[in-house]
Design a protein around this motif. Sequence first.
Motif, PDB file in Angstrom:
ATOM      1  N   CYS A  72     -15.473  -3.128   0.529  1.00  0.00           N
ATOM      2  CA  CYS A  72     -15.587  -4.593   0.375  1.00  0.00           C
ATOM      3  C   CYS A  72     -16.312  -5.221   1.663  1.00  0.00           C
ATOM      4  CB  CYS A  72     -14.202  -4.970   0.488  1.00  0.00           C
ATOM      5  SG  CYS A  72     -12.973  -4.259  -0.574  1.00  0.00           S
TER       6      CYS A  72
ATOM      7  N   CYS B  77      -6.740  -2.723   3.411  1.00  0.00           N
ATOM      8  CA  CYS B  77      -7.919  -3.765   3.249  1.00  0.00           C
ATOM      9  C   CYS B  77      -7.426  -5.036   2.838  1.00  0.00           C
ATOM     10  CB  CYS B  77      -8.938  -3.147   2.254  1.00  0.00           C
ATOM     11  SG  CYS B  77     -10.149  -4.250   1.847  1.00  0.00           S
TER      12      CYS B  77
ATOM     13  N   CYS C   3      -9.289  -5.544  -0.952  1.00  0.00           N
ATOM     14  CA  CYS C   3      -8.905  -4.698  -2.069  1.00  0.00           C
ATOM     15  C   CYS C   3      -7.438  -4.013  -1.907  1.00  0.00           C
ATOM     16  CB  CYS C   3      -9.815  -3.498  -2.451  1.00  0.00           C
ATOM     17  SG  CYS C   3     -10.088  -2.276  -1.073  1.00  0.00           S
TER      18      CYS C   3
ATOM     19  N   CYS D 232     -13.199  -1.872   5.835  1.00  0.00           N
ATOM     20  CA  CYS D 232     -13.198  -1.197   4.452  1.00  0.00           C
ATOM     21  C   CYS D 232     -14.749  -1.199   4.124  1.00  0.00           C
ATOM     22  CB  CYS D 232     -12.731  -2.184   3.331  1.00  0.00           C
ATOM     23  SG  CYS D 232     -12.645  -1.474   1.804  1.00  0.00           S
TER      24      CYS D 232
HETATM   25 ZN    ZN Z   1     -11.625  -2.993   0.729  1.00  0.00          ZN
END
Ligand code: ZN
Length: 386
Positions: A28, A9, A12, A25
């Motif tokens: 997120c 990702c 994150c 992701c």
């Molecule tokens: Zn993420």
Amino acid sequence: MSLYSHLECTHCNKHFDKNQINNYCPECLQPLVAKYLLNPNISKSVILTGRYDMWRYSAVLPVENESCKITLGEGWTPLLDLQKTSAAFDVNRVLMKEEGLNPTGSFKARGIGMAVSKAKELGIRSFCIPTAGNAGSALAAYVAVSDGEAHIYMPEATPRVFQLDCEVMGARVTKVKGSIRDAGLAMAKDNVDGQWWDITTLKEPFRLEGKKTMGYEIAEQMNWKLPDVIMYPTGGGTGLIGIWKAFQEMLIMGWVEHIPTRMVAVQTKVCNPVVRAFESGMDHCDLYENPGETIANGLRVPKAFGDRLIMRTIKESNGFALDVTEEEMILGIYEFGRREGMFLSPEGAAVYIGFKKLTHSGYIKPSDTVVLINTGSPYKYVDNME
Ligand SMILES: [Zn+2]
Ligand SMILES: Cc1ncc(COP(=O)(O)O)c(C=O)c1O
């Protein structure tokens, strides 16, 4: 052999298993990118020098099974020395990456070719995409070869030839009132059950890997000495982000000594969310409400899913963002055509005008080496020129 390791990702940094099907992701709602097992001992001898397409760089591409690589001859496009343009603007060297020579007439063949090949490896055969035209043509072509199914959503204002292109190759086309964003919303409604794999720009990780091959090619064609500036017509931003990703990977492997390159995004004034974000120092873009009509259909993207990555690329590279008018693009097509004997796409003309403006402002210096990217063929845009 591919060095592909996992997906990560971009927000994150969470890792995702490469053998599972992932889009972005889930926490997120940000893009995933492919990661490789890279180190300084990987020499350039891994390049398949006998292949004159994007698969030359298979070691740093995500498709592992040879039989899944679908090719129509995408990539390994010329990097032309524009000596007359260098002289006219007193710039050390100006080069043009001529992407209009790709299958289906644009650089979209790289990203879509990669996404459809990887999908084949993962067992996926139904796709959907919102498109300004070129990505749709490319999807129709690669899906035809892989015996899959393509559902293509394009704005009503897309030149007719793109629809024809898709239909000739067996895709289902839906025309949508509004922009590519509206096309994406209409597509999502028809794909509520997720029966088709959504390959919207950066909502799946592999188109980026195809686009990244432009970065590897530019480096190899310049004998591993990267340019000072790259100018890219930015809609969804995959090429800009992908070229930058390629440069970072090459730096880790020691294929290039350093990265002097400033990445420049060029947009049209009637839809310039990246320029607005750049000018206000933002790390993301706001939705551009009610974009105007443009001859550069590929630049009419009111909100890119990868907006944070676009802004990050510009910032990390000490780059820039600027816009051009519709009149300037048309003038650019004629001016460049007469000087260099090349008919640019409107997006390519935007880049040329952007280059001119940056030589006048002093951002591009006489000592610089600059690469302009002509992302597509002009011939599909003839309706727009009349
Ligand atoms: Zn993420
Ligand atoms: C010819 C052309 N240039 C540039 C773009 C913008 O590319 P990206 O979405 O990667 O920024 C497109 C997208 O449709 C295009 O077709």
